[in-house]
Design a protein around this motif. Sequence first.
Motif, PDB file in Angstrom:
ATOM      1  N   MET A 508      65.219  57.079  67.161  1.00  0.00           N
ATOM      2  CA  MET A 508      65.108  57.664  68.680  1.00  0.00           C
ATOM      3  C   MET A 508      64.650  56.660  69.769  1.00  0.00           C
ATOM      4  O   MET A 508      64.022  56.888  70.863  1.00  0.00           O
ATOM      5  CB  MET A 508      64.510  58.950  68.928  1.00  0.00           C
ATOM      6  CG  MET A 508      65.157  60.080  68.175  1.00  0.00           C
ATOM      7  SD  MET A 508      64.117  61.465  68.216  1.00  0.00           S
ATOM      8  CE  MET A 508      64.447  61.984  70.056  1.00  0.00           C
ATOM      9  N   GLY A 509      64.617  55.253  69.420  1.00  0.00           N
ATOM     10  CA  GLY A 509      64.142  54.055  70.279  1.00  0.00           C
ATOM     11  C   GLY A 509      65.307  53.238  70.217  1.00  0.00           C
ATOM     12  O   GLY A 509      66.370  53.251  69.876  1.00  0.00           O
ATOM     13  N   GLU A 510      65.085  52.266  70.944  1.00  0.00           N
ATOM     14  CA  GLU A 510      65.993  50.880  71.229  1.00  0.00           C
ATOM     15  C   GLU A 510      66.064  50.105  69.973  1.00  0.00           C
ATOM     16  O   GLU A 510      66.890  49.438  69.587  1.00  0.00           O
ATOM     17  CB  GLU A 510      65.399  50.048  72.373  1.00  0.00           C
ATOM     18  CG  GLU A 510      65.550  50.867  73.738  1.00  0.00           C
ATOM     19  CD  GLU A 510      67.115  51.274  73.985  1.00  0.00           C
ATOM     20  OE1 GLU A 510      68.226  50.205  73.869  1.00  0.00           O
ATOM     21  OE2 GLU A 510      67.417  52.420  74.238  1.00  0.00           O
ATOM     22  N   LYS A 511      64.717  50.060  69.351  1.00  0.00           N
ATOM     23  CA  LYS A 511      64.616  49.284  68.245  1.00  0.00           C
ATOM     24  C   LYS A 511      64.064  49.887  66.834  1.00  0.00           C
ATOM     25  O   LYS A 511      62.985  49.967  66.367  1.00  0.00           O
ATOM     26  CB  LYS A 511      63.472  48.330  68.512  1.00  0.00           C
ATOM     27  CG  LYS A 511      63.717  47.060  69.719  1.00  0.00           C
ATOM     28  CD  LYS A 511      62.684  46.229  70.040  1.00  0.00           C
ATOM     29  CE  LYS A 511      63.115  45.886  71.561  1.00  0.00           C
ATOM     30  NZ  LYS A 511      61.505  45.519  72.304  1.00  0.00           N
ATOM     31  N   SER A 512      65.254  50.457  66.197  1.00  0.00           N
ATOM     32  CA  SER A 512      64.793  51.181  64.967  1.00  0.00           C
ATOM     33  C   SER A 512      64.478  50.325  63.938  1.00  0.00           C
ATOM     34  O   SER A 512      64.865  49.254  63.940  1.00  0.00           O
ATOM     35  CB  SER A 512      66.228  51.834  64.279  1.00  0.00           C
ATOM     36  OG  SER A 512      66.880  52.924  65.500  1.00  0.00           O
ATOM     37  N   ALA A 513      63.802  50.789  62.908  1.00  0.00           N
ATOM     38  CA  ALA A 513      63.240  50.140  62.102  1.00  0.00           C
ATOM     39  C   ALA A 513      62.771  50.995  60.813  1.00  0.00           C
ATOM     40  O   ALA A 513      62.598  52.193  60.810  1.00  0.00           O
ATOM     41  CB  ALA A 513      62.210  49.249  62.255  1.00  0.00           C
TER      42      ALA A 513
END
Length: 550
Positions: A508-513
Amino acid sequence: MKKLNLLIVLIAVATLSFSCKKDKKEDSNEPKQVASNVISITDAEMEKGSAIFFDRCAGCHGSSRKGATGPHLLPIAPEGNNYLGTTVLKAAGLRAFIENGTPGGMPEWKGILTEDEIELMTRFLQVDPPAIPPYGMKEMTASWNLIIPVADRPTKPQHKRNIDNYFGVIMRDAGKVAIIDGDTKEKLVVLKTGFAVHILRTSASGRYIYSVGRDGRITMIDTYTDVPSIVAEVKGGFDARSVEVSKFKGFEDKYLVFGGYSPSHIAIIDAQTLEPLSITPTAGNACDGDKEYIEEARVASIVASHTDPVWICNIKERGMVAIVDYTDPRSPKITEIPSARFLHDGGFDSTGHYFLVAANASNKIVVIDVPNKKLVKIIETGNTPHPGRGTNIKNDLGNLWVTSHLGENKLSFIKTNPGENQWTVVKEIKASGNGGGALFVKSHPKSKHLWVDRTLNPDATLNSAVDVFDTNTLELKKTLKAPEGVDGRAVHFEYNKAGDEVWVSYFMGEKSAIVIYNDKDLTIKKIIQGDWVENPTGKFNVYNTTHDIY
Ligand code: DHE
């Protein structure tokens, strides 16, 4: 600011209603008018609203909108009181709820749904829900796709990798599952598995990985092929959250159970081919007597016993724990144990003899003696327990099964071993900051750490971090913030087979990880990112999932 938004919405919706009335056309797409002659919706909008509702709302509010974890969403409540109403004024109020969420745990949909979609939903919720079409053996068998027959599959692994330490990782919004080699951290493959996959489970031998998603599709992945591959698929229903396999001696890799949200049923399926074998509807009376007959009785968590040929299926709205004997899979014997509502998620104690499940709407944990098919105790813990499968730790207080809570900042430790205070909350602690929002806890028999997320806490500093506690002292050891270059909400944990690494998802963010920590010193071992890492959620290590190690 919110008041101003509401005012603008009120004006906008009032204008919309005026233009709807003015522009009313006599064509086949003519809007349906309901009760107050104010709210209107076309067939195409109805279809789109149903799809959004199914994907985003049905989990909590029920497919037929009669309510479950969340309240009823019907224009007229079953008892005859006007509930949501059917007027544009009500639509404006609804919009405020949808956009901002509620303190009861409903997330804010602003930013996830578009402006138009939110507007559509305010109208969709004020007309009667569409009927759910039938889905039985005929439809399920028609959906069955045996891609590689058993005779054409390899009889032993075609590679030298360590399957026990494979991880299946769900890429929720992409409808995909990635298989990652836990030893080398290499992505082996990303497979298309169906809409919003929810969980994965592994076969008793560990060879097959099964996924199930919000579209009810089960996908079977073979880990023996050089690159893991899909060998069969079937759609067990329209909507589901759980799947499990037979794990008792003599039944390894034989049968699979599908728990339907919609339709509400238990389906037994051949675990080698995914051929459907039987369907048992779960509608029936509620746990607290015969006052209420519940049609939408969804199947929530399922576990497979290692001590008996049974699955434990939790019938959410009825508050019934169903012990399903699979020795005759075409005509399963089901023993129902009345407990509390609404049953949601749970797991075994460290012996595998007892199963503990959250009755989240009544703030309770239900304990079941599996071999004896008996209710042991119902324990009050806190506001909306959400354990996932829970986790087992051991310290001076005894063997403890742990649950977190969605509605408050509380971790409860229930003593599971015999003696004084067995099946009692012997300790409660808080995670950092304020408020609830915790979804998952995790430890491992070889670890001295207990991991806790705060995924649904509205505070971004809390929902993007995880807390690690010492299992002996139950003191907070460290709060691990999202590492640089990673953002979103931290969710769900999984240990590797050795029990010395913890994998955490950021979604749920711009930079999944996927962030992998060394469990001994809490340093980062590896951050897995890339185009293919899209909103990762659940992670399932083959060995731990097969052996119910948590
Ligand atoms: Fe889940 C487990 C239902 C929302 C991620 N989720 C479960 C289980 C159920 C369930 C019944 C237990 C399966 C089992 O053990 O057999 N989840 C639901 C919902 O009804 C709900 C509240 C709303 C919905 O519409 O789905 C919901 N769940 C979520 C999420 O929003 C999460 C965080 C991300 C997502 O997938 O959308 C989420 N749920 C998970 C995960 C598990 C899970 C990762 C498996 C935990 C495990 O370790 O076994």
